[in-house]
Write an enzyme that holds these catalytic residues in place. Structure first.
Site, PDB file in Angstrom:
ATOM      1  N   CYS A   1       7.185   3.768   8.032  1.00  0.00           N
ATOM      2  CA  CYS A   1       6.208   4.453   8.889  1.00  0.00           C
ATOM      3  C   CYS A   1       6.009   3.679  10.168  1.00  0.00           C
ATOM      4  O   CYS A   1       5.519   4.208  11.147  1.00  0.00           O
ATOM      5  CB  CYS A   1       4.911   4.711   8.153  1.00  0.00           C
ATOM      6  SG  CYS A   1       4.201   3.248   7.454  1.00  0.00           S
TER       7      CYS A   1
ATOM      8  N   LYS B   1       0.212   7.350  -9.319  1.00  0.00           N
ATOM      9  CA  LYS B   1       1.271   8.367  -9.295  1.00  0.00           C
ATOM     10  C   LYS B   1       2.295   7.883  -8.284  1.00  0.00           C
ATOM     11  O   LYS B   1       2.152   8.062  -7.082  1.00  0.00           O
ATOM     12  CB  LYS B   1       0.693   9.731  -8.873  1.00  0.00           C
ATOM     13  CG  LYS B   1       1.468  10.952  -9.377  1.00  0.00           C
ATOM     14  CD  LYS B   1       2.924  11.027  -8.923  1.00  0.00           C
ATOM     15  CE  LYS B   1       3.069  11.706  -7.579  1.00  0.00           C
ATOM     16  NZ  LYS B   1       4.491  11.728  -7.119  1.00  0.00           N
TER      17      LYS B   1
ATOM     18  N   GLY C   1      -1.070  14.468   3.688  1.00  0.00           N
ATOM     19  CA  GLY C   1      -2.380  13.844   3.881  1.00  0.00           C
ATOM     20  C   GLY C   1      -3.465  14.876   4.136  1.00  0.00           C
ATOM     21  O   GLY C   1      -4.592  14.761   3.637  1.00  0.00           O
TER      22      GLY C   1
ATOM     23  N   GLU D   1       7.916  12.702  13.605  1.00  0.00           N
ATOM     24  CA  GLU D   1       8.422  11.607  12.777  1.00  0.00           C
ATOM     25  C   GLU D   1       9.734  12.052  12.117  1.00  0.00           C
ATOM     26  O   GLU D   1       9.789  13.082  11.456  1.00  0.00           O
ATOM     27  CB  GLU D   1       7.400  11.236  11.699  1.00  0.00           C
ATOM     28  CG  GLU D   1       7.843  10.036  10.890  1.00  0.00           C
ATOM     29  CD  GLU D   1       6.753   9.496   9.972  1.00  0.00           C
ATOM     30  OE1 GLU D   1       6.151  10.305   9.243  1.00  0.00           O
ATOM     31  OE2 GLU D   1       6.511   8.274   9.985  1.00  0.00           O
TER      32      GLU D   1
ATOM     33  N   GLU E   1      -2.705   6.800   4.684  1.00  0.00           N
ATOM     34  CA  GLU E   1      -1.769   6.059   5.535  1.00  0.00           C
ATOM     35  C   GLU E   1      -0.590   6.988   5.797  1.00  0.00           C
ATOM     36  O   GLU E   1       0.251   7.193   4.923  1.00  0.00           O
ATOM     37  CB  GLU E   1      -1.323   4.786   4.793  1.00  0.00           C
ATOM     38  CG  GLU E   1      -0.638   3.811   5.677  1.00  0.00           C
ATOM     39  CD  GLU E   1      -1.474   3.551   6.895  1.00  0.00           C
ATOM     40  OE1 GLU E   1      -0.983   3.852   7.988  1.00  0.00           O
ATOM     41  OE2 GLU E   1      -2.625   3.096   6.766  1.00  0.00           O
TER      42      GLU E   1
HETATM   43  C1  UN1 Z   1       5.466   1.539   5.675  1.00  0.00           C
HETATM   44  O1  UN1 Z   1       6.489   1.812   6.273  1.00  0.00           O
HETATM   45  O2  UN1 Z   1       4.891   2.402   4.982  1.00  0.00           O
HETATM   46  O3  UN1 Z   1       5.642  -4.545   8.524  1.00  0.00           O
HETATM   47  C2  UN1 Z   1       4.892   0.191   5.652  1.00  0.00           C
HETATM   48  C3  UN1 Z   1       5.756  -3.433   8.200  1.00  0.00           C
HETATM   49  C4  UN1 Z   1       6.162  -3.152   6.779  1.00  0.00           C
HETATM   50  C5  UN1 Z   1       5.315  -2.171   6.125  1.00  0.00           C
HETATM   51  C6  UN1 Z   1       5.645  -0.791   6.503  1.00  0.00           C
HETATM   52  N1  UN1 Z   1       6.106  -4.383   6.046  1.00  0.00           N
HETATM   53  O4  UN1 Z   1       5.552  -2.636   9.025  1.00  0.00           O
END
Ligand code: UN1
Length: 480
Positions: free
Chosen positions: A266, A157, A215, A364, A232
């Protein structure tokens, strides 16, 4: 009539396509196909499953330019970063393709004679993968490549903001030789398609990347069937800049980590914890660098920072500018949307004099906003860095090797960088975070295999008689 939704280009507002808005009945059908396909796919030798991933990696290479260009349009990130996103999927597919010839278990001696024992990894079944829009090719590969090489089948999804890219991803998997039914897509929204997938009794594994709040909802919904849940979630990643740091290098790292992908990572550096001795110098240099960044559509060569994903994101990011001002932090630059051809642009934003407990230093934001927090010592910096609920990524700029090693030990995150920003993960080390960034699992590297397999311990007794472990050998003499 099936309901549908549109994919909209964040740089222009242009409609790129229309997709079915799936509900529970569509999820049922997809799971049924995946369940049927599982019975055959789990028996395909793992090296053959790996070979399909090698072919997929090759196809991603052939189509890299096309996917990169599409990503600048559908998701909005700039060309270099979009190419990097595709490259991550290429690397992950090669890496997990190689797992087809490893998938190592253990053998260990038995306490009894003429008895053999080993552990092997078994697939789990149908994996429900729910992926975000910010890495629209990379993250599906982080989930699907290990799931498939381990012998599972998948219902994907994808995020409703990037359905076109998801379709291309799955088309290329099919072209690489993934049999019918092994990977199935349900488009649509989390509350509908996502929720039905998470609750489906025939989907024993859920892997989800997204917000902390979702989450928690996923975990609760999956609890009724005691599913394996891999999460995650968010980050509130800090870069620590010490008094002995190379400040110019630190500024480059901050710009890349805070404003790259418009802060929609993230692993974005949304806090910069700075020693008093370099606080003034860093402010001046960072603001100058932020103001030099050119906003524009991702597909234009001269663009440094693309748009945010949609209007709601723009509004959320802007609301944090108001929050930061109200809390008494000092806005140094940015803090407003930028007009540019109907796109959802936000100016790179730097707050100074933030305190660790402020909302802009705790929550965040997922946009190009970072907050500078002054500190007087290493210990104060570590305490500030650790004062958030998240634990994804952290970084320290220092030339002192002792401080660097203490930071590696004491920063409470799943990933720590020394003299580099908070972003830049490679596919062969575990990726994930401590505390409320997740639930203890990791993706990428060997760690990903733990999400998508069950350990089975196997004992083979070839003595031809009854041997009772822990009983027949109970009177062993103690070692001397
Ligand atoms: C994310 O933001 O969900 O090196 C992953 C890094 C990225 C991946 C981030 N390639 O942090």
């Amino acid at each position: 009539m099936t309901q549908s939704f549109e994919s909209v280009a964040p740089a222009t507002g242009e409609v790129l396509g229309r997709f079915p808005r799936s509900g529970a009945a569509d999820v049922d059908r997809a799971v049924e196909r995946a369940k049927t396909a599982y019975e055959e796919w789990r028996l395909v030798p793992a090296p053959e499953r790996g070979a399909v991933l090698f072919r997929f990696a090759e196809l991603l290479r052939t189509h890299k330019d096309e996917l990169t260009d599409l990503m600048t349009r559908e998701m909005g990130k700039v060309k270099a970063e979009a190419g990097g996103d595709v490259q991550e999927a290429i690397d992950m597919s090669y890496y997990m393709g190689g797992e087809g010839r490893r998938l190592f278990g253990h053998t260990t001696p038995s306490e009894l004679r003429d008895k053999f024992m080993m552990s092997v990894r078994m697939p789990v079944g149908v994996v429900g993968a729910i992926t975000p829009w910010n890495f629209p090719i990379a993250i599906p590969s982080w989930k699907l490549a290990p799931a498939l090489v381990c012998g599972n089948t998948v219902v994907l999804k994808p995020a409703e903001d990037t359905p076109l890219l998801a379709d291309r991803f799955v088309e290329l998997l099919a072209e690489a030789g993934v049999p019918d039914g092994v990977v199935n897509v349900v488009h649509g929204f989390g509350e509908e398609a996502g929720d039905a997938l998470v609750r489906h009794p025939d989907v024993p594994v859920i892997t989800f990347t997204g917000s902390r709040e979702t989450g928690i909802a996923v975990t609760k919904a999956a609890a009724d069937h005691l599913k394996h849940v891999h999460l995650e979630l968010g980050g509130k990643n800090a870069i620590v800049v010490m008094d002995d740091a190379d400040v110019d290098l630190a500024v480059e790292g901050i710009v890349w980590s805070a404003f790259g992908t418009s802060g929609q990572r993230c692993t974005a550096a949304s806090r910069v914890i700075v020693h008093d001795a370099v606080y003034g110098e860093l402010q001046t240099k960072l603001v100058a660098a932020a103001e030099r960044l050119r906003l524009g559509p991702g597909w234009e060569d001269e663009t440094d920072v693309g748009p945010l994903i949609n209007r709601a994101a723009l509004e959320k990011v802007h609301s944090y500018t108001a929050i930061g001002k109200d809390e008494g932090a000092k806005l140094l630059t940015g803090g407003e949307a930028a007009e540019n051809g109907g796109g959802f642009y936000y100016k790179p934003t730097v707050f100074a004099d933030a305190e660790p407990g402020m909302r802009i230093a705790q929550e965040e934001i997922f946009g190009p906003t970072t907050a500078l927090i002054p500190v007087r010592s290493f210990d104060e910096a570590v305490a500030a860095a650790n004062s958030v609920r998240y634990g994804l990524s952290s970084s320290i700029y220092t030339r002192d090797v002792n401080r660097a090693f203490r930071a590696m030990r004491d920063l409470e995150t799943g990933i720590t960088y020394i003299n580099a920003g908070t972003t830049g993960a490679e596919v062969h080390l575990p990726f994930g975070g401590t505390k409320e960034t997740g639930n203890g699992h990791r993706e990428a590297g060997q760690a990903a295999l733990d999400v998508f397999t069950e350990w089975k311990s196997i004992y083979v007794d070839y003595s031809g008689r009854l041997q009772r472990a822990q009983i027949d050998n109970a009177e062993r003499p103690a070692p001397r």
